[in-house]
Structure formats: structure tokens, C-alpha cells
Scaffold this motif. Sequence first.
Motif, PDB file in Angstrom:
ATOM      1  N   VAL A   1       1.488  -0.908  -0.192  1.00 27.15           N
ATOM      2  CA  VAL A   1       0.580   0.028  -0.092  1.00 27.15           C
ATOM      3  C   VAL A   1       0.895   0.979   0.032  1.00 27.15           C
ATOM      4  CG1 VAL A   1      -1.432   1.427   1.302  1.00 27.15           C
ATOM      5  CG2 VAL A   1      -1.861  -1.654   1.111  1.00 27.15           C
TER       6      VAL A   1
ATOM      7  N   VAL B   1      -5.089  -4.081   3.006  1.00 29.03           N
ATOM      8  CA  VAL B   1      -5.248  -2.723   1.735  1.00 29.03           C
ATOM      9  C   VAL B   1      -6.387  -1.890   2.633  1.00 29.03           C
ATOM     10  CG1 VAL B   1      -4.406  -3.904   0.450  1.00 29.03           C
ATOM     11  CG2 VAL B   1      -7.002  -4.515   0.634  1.00 29.03           C
ATOM     12  N   GLU B   2      -7.182  -2.046   3.597  1.00 29.66           N
ATOM     13  CA  GLU B   2      -7.916  -0.838   3.974  1.00 29.66           C
ATOM     14  C   GLU B   2      -7.705  -1.014   5.034  1.00 29.66           C
ATOM     15  OE1 GLU B   2     -12.072  -1.414   3.325  1.00 29.66           O
ATOM     16  OE2 GLU B   2     -11.870  -2.966   3.350  1.00 29.66           O
TER      17      GLU B   2
ATOM     18  N   VAL C   1      -0.951   2.720   5.580  1.00 26.89           N
ATOM     19  CA  VAL C   1      -2.611   2.501   4.982  1.00 26.89           C
ATOM     20  C   VAL C   1      -3.207   4.095   6.415  1.00 26.89           C
ATOM     21  CG1 VAL C   1      -4.543   1.288   6.134  1.00 26.89           C
ATOM     22  CG2 VAL C   1      -2.382  -0.051   5.054  1.00 26.89           C
TER      23      VAL C   1
ATOM     24  N   GLN D   1      -5.895  -6.284  -5.093  1.00 22.98           N
ATOM     25  CA  GLN D   1      -5.862  -4.658  -5.741  1.00 22.98           C
ATOM     26  C   GLN D   1      -7.431  -4.885  -5.721  1.00 22.98           C
ATOM     27  OE1 GLN D   1      -4.523  -5.535  -9.606  1.00 22.98           O
ATOM     28  NE2 GLN D   1      -1.953  -6.156  -8.355  1.00 22.98           N
TER      29      GLN D   1
ATOM     30  N   HIS E   1      -8.108  -3.077  -2.284  1.00 21.01           N
ATOM     31  CA  HIS E   1      -7.430  -1.617  -2.118  1.00 21.01           C
ATOM     32  C   HIS E   1      -8.274  -0.193  -2.987  1.00 21.01           C
ATOM     33  CE1 HIS E   1      -4.169   1.186  -1.117  1.00 21.01           C
ATOM     34  NE2 HIS E   1      -4.485   1.495  -2.497  1.00 21.01           N
ATOM     35  N   ARG E   2      -8.481  -0.750  -4.455  1.00 17.99           N
ATOM     36  CA  ARG E   2      -8.792   0.499  -5.140  1.00 17.99           C
ATOM     37  C   ARG E   2      -9.972   0.937  -4.616  1.00 17.99           C
ATOM     38  NH1 ARG E   2      -8.121  -1.710  -9.506  1.00 17.99           N
ATOM     39  NH2 ARG E   2      -9.756  -3.140  -9.315  1.00 17.99           N
TER      40      ARG E   2
ATOM     41  N   LYS F   1      -9.656   3.267  -1.379  1.00 19.52           N
ATOM     42  CA  LYS F   1      -9.302   5.006  -1.223  1.00 19.52           C
ATOM     43  C   LYS F   1      -9.800   5.185  -1.754  1.00 19.52           C
ATOM     44  CE  LYS F   1      -4.808   5.919  -3.352  1.00 19.52           C
ATOM     45  NZ  LYS F   1      -3.638   6.230  -4.261  1.00 19.52           N
TER      46      LYS F   1
END
Length: 1212
Positions: A299, A310-311, A341, A424, A427-428, A431
Motif C-alpha cells: 500500500v 489493503v484498507e 494505510v 488490488q 484497495h482501489r 481508497k
Amino acid sequence: MQVPQGPLTLPPGTSSFHALITFFVSLIKEKTKVVEPLDYENVIAQRKTQIYSDPLRDLLMFPMEDISISVISRQRRTVQSTVPEDGEKRAQSLFVKECIKTYNNGPAAVSLMVFPLFQDSSSLCSQKGGVIKQGWLHKANVNSTITVTMKVFKRRYFYLTQLPDGSYILNSYKDEKNSKESKGCIYLDACIDVVQCPKMRRHAFELKMLDKYSHYLAAETEQEMEEWLITLKKIIQINTDSLVQEKKETVEISQGQNFFNNSLDFSGIEPDIKPFEEKCNKRFLVNCHDLMFNILGQVGDNAKGPPTNVEPFFINLALFDVKNNCKISADFHVDLNPPSVREMLWGPSSQPATDGTPRGSSPESFIHGIAESQLRFIKQGIFSVTNPHPEIFLVARIEKVLQGNITHCAEPYIKNSDPAKTAQKVHRTAKQVCSRLGQYRMPFAWAARPIFKDIQGSLDVDGRFSPLYKQDSSKLSNEDILKLNVLTIVASLPVFFSAIDCITSSYVPLKPFEKNCQNITVEVEEFVPEMTKYCYPFTIYKNHLYVYPLQLKYDSQKTFAKARNIAVCVEFRDSDESDASALKCIYGKPAGSVFTTNAYAVVSHHNQNPEFYDEIKIELPIHLHQKHHLLFTFYHVSCEINTKGTTKKQDTVETPVGFAWVPLLKDGRIITLEQQLPVSANLPPGYMNLNDAESRRQPNVDIKWVDGAKPLLKIKSHLESTIYTQDLHVHKFFQHCQLIQSGSKEVPGELIKYLKCLHAMEIQVMIQFLPVILMQLFQVLTNMTHEDDVPFNCTMVLLHIVSKCHEEGLDNYLRSFIKYSFRPEKPSAPQAQLIHETLATTMIAILKQSADFLAINKLLKYSWFFFEIIAKSMATYLLEENKIKLPRGQRFSEAYHHVLHSLLLAIIPHVTIRYAEIPDESRNVNYSLASFLKRCLTLMDRGFVFNLINDYISGFSPKDPKVLAEYKFEFLQTICNHEHYIPLNLPMAFAKPKLQRVQDSNLEYSLSDEYCKHHFLVGLLLRETSIALQDNYEIRYTAISVIKNLLIKHAFDTRYQHKVRMFVSSPVSHYLIFVLQTRQSSTRSSVSQYNRLDQYEIRSLLMCYLYIVKMISEGSTTTEANIFHQALLEGNTATEVSLTVLDTISFFTQCFKSQLLNNDGHNPLMKKVFDIHLAFLKNGQSEVSLKHVFASLDAHYSVETYDKKLRNEIQK
């Protein structure tokens, strides 16, 4: 005329208490004449020159510094005071002011001078029992095959007790109730040393035994360890002093001890009374290391580091009691997200700098001397549990940034076929969500684990949290968590026993604390069960309010078109004006400010009837007023995210969809009941005026209610405050007292009404605010006496509080209050009486009322409390008013002397007449009164106190039943245990020179009226003892024990070990010499009463006699008077030995008459008896002895047998 035995039937017309006293006084006057004591103070004044010139004047005089006030610095756990700066000035409520004053002031004790080894054993706080110290300790197992560092400790409750033989034993039990079987005992006679073991365990110490074996114990705090070490070392020193003789002085002491080493009785020694302190419950530390899911990735700039979540995720930890269906701790918020993060929430520009402060922000602020940056990411929390058991669970709730439906958000973590691709994608999306909805949270998952293995509090330290359960959006409340079957969850969490660099739940640093530390531990607030046994008087400032939004019912509202993703924002305000802003007093969550102006609850996606589990913690201001309130603002949060990069305008993130509010105070008190509130569509100025249903029905163009002002929002709150009470009666009482102090005109009878209402206050509130309530009652007692019934009703409330504390087994808090917290204040009203004057007068009024016998019995039973208050008030008055330097006769007024005398007369009938009806009450007041009068001998005119003692003893009769005889001797023993017993008896010459007095044995060694007058206490004791020796065994035993215990006191008193022993022993030795003379001058029949003494009584008297002879011989000088005295003493001793032998022979011949007459007396047994008689004739004897020898021979032998045996012996 003697006092009738058993319950007394009064003559006609004597039903009232006044008539009862009159009748009782008439009985006293008809009894045997009582010798009046001399005027002690007058004798001391007249013989001042003689006393000051005496080389032993320090034993004839009381020390000048016999009483003193010592202010003890409060032992705080914290580095600084928990009370906010200028807290007492900011407080406006009387109750809050008094609470803060109590927490700020250090304990103050009025001390009497005591001496080593044998302390003042009849303190009014004393309890008859051998428990010296008690408390929780951790004990290592006794398996010798396990190394020291591997020993397992078990938590046990220990009692340090002294046995009747004077030895000490340390017993351990599972809990405080020692009625159960002991889990082990340690005899401290075999203990040779006690040392700390810091390497083995924190606060541990080792008891080294004679057999090279050791016991390992550990306290829960450093202070408790120090107290145990001091106590145990004192006991070891006492044991060592009695066994090891290193110096000549020690040899002399041990010689005195050898007479009594198996007869020591320290049961009356004052128990260990400590100032009020915080209770240390079962504590454990939770250290959160990391939270890792199965979707990991690189990240941000963390391309070369280890993969992370990822979050962002957020953890809330709290303790739940499944057995009692409640939450028992506050929430502990933890942020374990790595910096890369966290940047998803803040963005690079707002990422904290290296010092922890956001870039571009103002200089960092400090909380209680700690930088805010040190408090933002706390990962360690100390939880405490008062009542541990296996059904207590640590529940972890995991939240994430609001994104949508819980099921949809959790699906990638449940079904993950391609981890890299899924990471991925997640995470996208995260975000984008974080940049838009970063301040909103949604429930995600939860887990739980048990904490304790058993009810003793043994921690379950195995494993980790596993598995995590997806949160159900329809089951979010705490009640739903408690209903779930969490027993099958496999738990995992590292737990420890202690930590350094710790702060309280209010962020006040605890000792020891390093200012620049980065790994801070916080104490998580425990919600102690509202049970009396778990209550204790508050000692620190704490003022927290926990608010819980529970549910919002918005499914039927038609006011707002969009109200689905509903967020609740909670604020605390002090005004309802349009320009008012929220107070910055809400505790923030990790990564944010320590204190914020608002807090948001979790958001349930597309739910019009959302439930909430959030806990909002508020630091309440010191002063609260009617405008303080909680404001709830509801927002519809738009969760739409532009994932395709189009230019379509997105909706506003949040849209207001309602307001609700609730005042914090109702009738001046904080309300914490569950409440249901209406919701308005707007927030007009002055909205606080629309709180009640009546005002809502009024037509108002400024307000628009949602759904017809129905109660749509359900909330509850929980108060954890040591300066505010929710008890209505306590609140009303202090509120009325504040009105009186402010000068408001008082309505007659109003104060009495509030005093009577205090009988209904909750026992938990009574204990928690015990010093505050008691001190206010004592102020009312002395300052608000313009109504006659106020002191009476005030004392009745005091009696109610004292009785309740005893009934709950919490009387130790009363003793701590008296010793450390009670500070008599000079009345503000002119001509007002002092506490000791008013309280003594009111006690008389209670004892004289004939209707309320329940109150009378309670006052008698718990009289120790009131006598102790009076004694401390008297001592404080003498010191603060500088009356201590005045002659004793001028220290207190004649009116007060009269009050004490009236109080004594009011008590006597309840002891000597009602003893069969109220045995416990009469025994308690007898002991308490004796202890109080013993105190008075230190504080006031000693001649007056002697007269009080004389009047009390006059209420007893030689023909009293056994229980009254016990009362009498317990009273005398308590009085004679005064630390200055010797000077009180005036051991000096009276009327005649010493040589002339020695020659007149009748004056010196008989209990004449003159002797009893000059040496009052010892004369009174000896007269009562001589009468008791003619009574039954129980009374004789009691009397002999008093004499023996008095000599034990002198044997162990270090003040007398290098003085002339005859000077010390003379007042007591007169009794035994008086017994000898009684036997010498009596016929054989008159002495027969002493044959009833059993082995114990004879042994005790002989021990006392030999000890006195030894002490006198060691202290005697070679003057002519002493030589004559020694000769007389030795002659009396030889005569007593002769009479004792003859008594034994007489008893022997009566028991073995048939054996002695066997073969006409020609047998070895008869020869032995005759040889003993002949031994008297071969050695010189006194005239008295020879008379009894020949009388014994005449009684046992015929003339023929006697002549024949005598001729045979002459021929030999």
C-alpha cells in the motif's frame, strides 16, 4: 441493699427513663461505701517541687507532647493530583466543593503517644480479635522440583493472626470469607528473614524459614508489598528478640518475658487502620500487536516493506459479563493500521510529522503534562475486574470505513479465489471510499475470548483471537452480543500483569512515568457492579459520562425524502443559542485529537431503523447548569462513489435529517435512565424550552417535529463521577444546606425533613461519599442548631449510617474516617457548641427517650464511633485553641464536665439492668465507655475522670451475675491499660516518711481506704480482685487474668527496663503481699476458700508473685528501710511456702487416708509424710509457721504414734 439479679421489675410509677435513673441512683447510695479518689491535679500541683526533684520524675509525669496532629501526605498512585487546577474555585455546588476538598486534603490523624512493643491496646477503634493484617497476595506453589522462576502463583486472601500463645500464623483462603477451610498456613515462629524477589515476579518477596525452606509471595502493588514487608519484619524482630540475647539489656528484657512467654495476649492491639485508598481489583494488561486479514498487499510507498491490509480497520475492545448480562468496562479503541494505510484517510498533506503532530498545525498541546502525540496511538490497556468468573469475555469489534452493505464488504474476505487480484480491487475501492467518507465507520466483524479460568481470577493466557465473525446489521446491540453463543470461540490474546508508563482513564500519569515514553498504557474504566460489597469511599477526582445512542425509528417518518444511511453525531453543549458551539470535552479516537467537539456512531447501510453500539465518553465540566445538554444530529450519508471516472456531479456527503436533545440535569441531578426522545426537523434558538410534553403541544412556528413528536430516538447514559451523586435525598440535603449557608431565610422544619429523608439514601452512595456526607452532618450538628430537633435528628442520621456500615461489614471505613478524614471545624455561628459538646448532649437525649428502644440499642452497640468522635474533637480543640498548655482543670468547662457525668449515668442502667435483654449492646458500650474514659485521662482533669470511673464501678455489686463481673473487669483492664498507668497511681510517699511507712505493715500492705484513695486505680482493681477470689471459677479466672495481663504490660514496656524495678512494681505488688498477710492472720478454716483455686489460677498467681519478687530484688538499694523491707519480704515468703506445703500435706492425707493407715501407719508412705513435718522442726521457722506445723502434727498423728516416731528419730 444489693441490685436485684436478672431483669429488674421497677416499682409502680417508674416507667419513664428518668424514673429508672432515679431508682438506680437510690440503689447505688445503699451499697457498700466506696472510697472517693483524691484530687489528682491538686496533688500534682502541691507536690510539683517533689516530683521535679525526683530522679525518676519522667515516670511520675505525663509527657507534654502526649497528643499531636500529624498531617499525612496522601499516597497517590498518580504523578500529580487528579483534581483539575483551580477545581475548588470553579465549583459552585456545595456537594462538589466538599468532594474536591476531600480529594485535595491529605489525611490528618490526632495521635496519642504510644510506646514500643506494647501499644495502646484499648483504642476505641480496637476490635477484640487476633487479626493483625489481611489482604490479597499471590502464593507460589510448594513443589520443590520446580525452579524458582517457573513457580506458578495463585491468588489467595491472607490473614495474619496472633494465636493465644503469642505466636503468629499466616493463613490463606480462596476469598475474604475465612469461614471456609484454609488453603495453607505459615507459622512465622520458624521464619528467620523476609526479602524482596524482584527477579522472580513484580512485587514478590520470600519468607526464609529455619529448615532452609522458603515461601514465595507477591503483592498486587508496590505499596501493599512495602506494608507486608514492614509488618512481617516487625514480627520476625519480636520473635528474634525473645530468642536471641545479644546484650545485657536484652537479657533483662527476656528475663521478664520468660515469666509470661506462653501467656501473651495481644488481642486488643489496634488493628491496622489505613487512609481511604482506591481498591485494586483483578487487573490484566491487553497488548494489541497486529490485525492481519487474508487480503494483503503493498500500500502506498510501502513497496519494499512487508504486505499489509489493503484498507484501514479499527478495533474496539470491551469486557462483557455473560453471566450477569451486562457490559463491565468502557471501550478501549485501538488503531493498528500502519502509516501507509492511515495515509488513505488523511492524505499525504495531513500525515503526522515525525513528532506526531499534523503538518501545518499549531504547536502541540499537552494533557496533564503529556504531549498529545504520545496519546494518539495507545495499543496497551489495563482492564480490571472486581468479580472475576469464567463467563467474562473480552469482545473485539472491528470496524471499517463506511462503504456499503456489510455482506458485500465482507465477501472478498470470505470468498477469495485470487488473492492478488482481489487485493488490488479492494484497495482501489477503499481508497476512493476513504477520501470521501473517511470519518464514517461501519460495523464489520467481531470476536470474543474468555478471560478467566475460574472464580479465583486465574487468567487464561493461551492462544489468539480466532475466528472473526461477520457482523449482522440486525444484531448490533450489546444485548445481541450477550445472547450469542460465544462459549465455543477459540480465543487468543497476550496478557500481562503489570506495565510501566501508565495513565488513568482520565489520562493522568501514574507513578512511575517517563515523560518522553512512546509506549503508553491506559487504564480502561471498569463499570463496577452496583453492590455494597464492591463499594469503597472515593479518593480521587473523576467525572466521566458515557453516552449510548441505542436505536432510531425512522421507518414511518415522512419529513425527509432520503434518510437511510443515517449517521448520529453527538455533541455536548452549554447553550441553546443560535451561535452556540459544542464543548471540546469528548474523548477522541486513535489518530485524532485527544479531545474533540463531536463523535459519530457507526452507520448501518440502507437501514431506516438503525441500531447503535457506540460509546461516547465525555469529560464533564466541574460546574453543571440547566443549559448543559446533549445534542444529537442525524445525517443521511451518501455512499455513492464515482468508480467510472465520469463527470457526473455527486450528491453531498451528508444531509441533516433531524435533531434531538436531552438536558443533562433534572432537578439538579444527572439523569442516566434509558430515555426516548422526539426528533425535530430543525433547531431553532431556545430549543431547550421544549423539553417536556406540555411545551411540545403548544403551537410554535419555529419548531417542526418529525412524525408528530413521537419518541423516535432511544438513548441511555452511564455516570462515572466522584463529584456528582444521583441520589435524590443526598442531593436535596446538600442543596438545602447550601441555601442556608448563602443566607436564605430558612423555613422551620425544612432542614429536619431533609435530615429524615437521608435515612432512605442508597447504601452504595453512602459508602462512596462517606467522608463528604459525614463531615457535612457534623457541620450541621454544630452550625445549624437554632432548631432544637436538628442536633437530635442529625445524630440519628449518623447512627443510621454507622449501623448500616456495620451491617454490611464495612465498619473499617468508619475507622479510617475517624483517624484520617474527620477534622472538627470551629462553628461559624456565635455561641455555638463544639462537636464533642453537642454530640454528648444529643447522646443523652437519645438514651433518655423511652419510646425508641431500637435507636437506643443501636447507639449502645455502636457507641465506639461516637466516643471516638468526641475524643478526637476534644483533642483537636485542645491543640488548635492552644488549650493544651492550660492546667487540666481549666481545659474544659464545668458545663461539659456535667454533660459527661450525665452521659455516664444514662449509660449505667443499660449495662447493669438491661444486660440480659441486650447482651451485645451492653458489652459493647461497656468496653467503649472504658476506652473513652481512658482517653479522657490524657485530655482532661484526671481527678474528674477518676470520679467518673468510681461512679461507674459503683453501679456493680459483689453479688452480680458472672456476665456483669466480666463487664466490670473488662472495664478495669481497659482503664488500667493506659500508657501512663504508673504516674496515674502516684507511686510516692504520703503522710509519713518512708522508713516509718515500711515499719507499719498494716498501712503499707493492706487495702485501707487511705491507700485506695492515694493510689486510686490500683486500689480499685485490687479491692475488686480480692472480692472476686471468693467467687466462682469464671469470675476468679477473669480477675486473675486482669492482674496477669497488667504485669505482662510492664514486663514488655521498654520505658521501665532500666529504671528501678521496685518503683514500677510497687502499686501491683501490694495485692499479692496483701494475700499473704490475709493467710497468715487467718485460721485454717478461713483459708480454706483458697483451696478452690485450680492449677491454672495457682500457677498464674505464683508467676505474678515470683515476677514481682524478682523485680523488687533487682531494683532494691541498701538503705536501712530497704533492708528491713527485704527481710520482711523474705520472711513472708518463707511463711507462705510453709503454709503452702502444709496445705498440700493436708489435702494429700485426706485423699490417701487408707494407704497411710495401712499396717497401723508403719509404711513408707507414712514415713515420707512424717519426714516432711520433721524437716520443719530441723530448720528455723517463723512463729506462725511453727504453730501451723504442730497443729498439722496434732491433726494427723495420735500421741503414741507421734512419741514413738519421735524417739526413733532422736535415737538415729
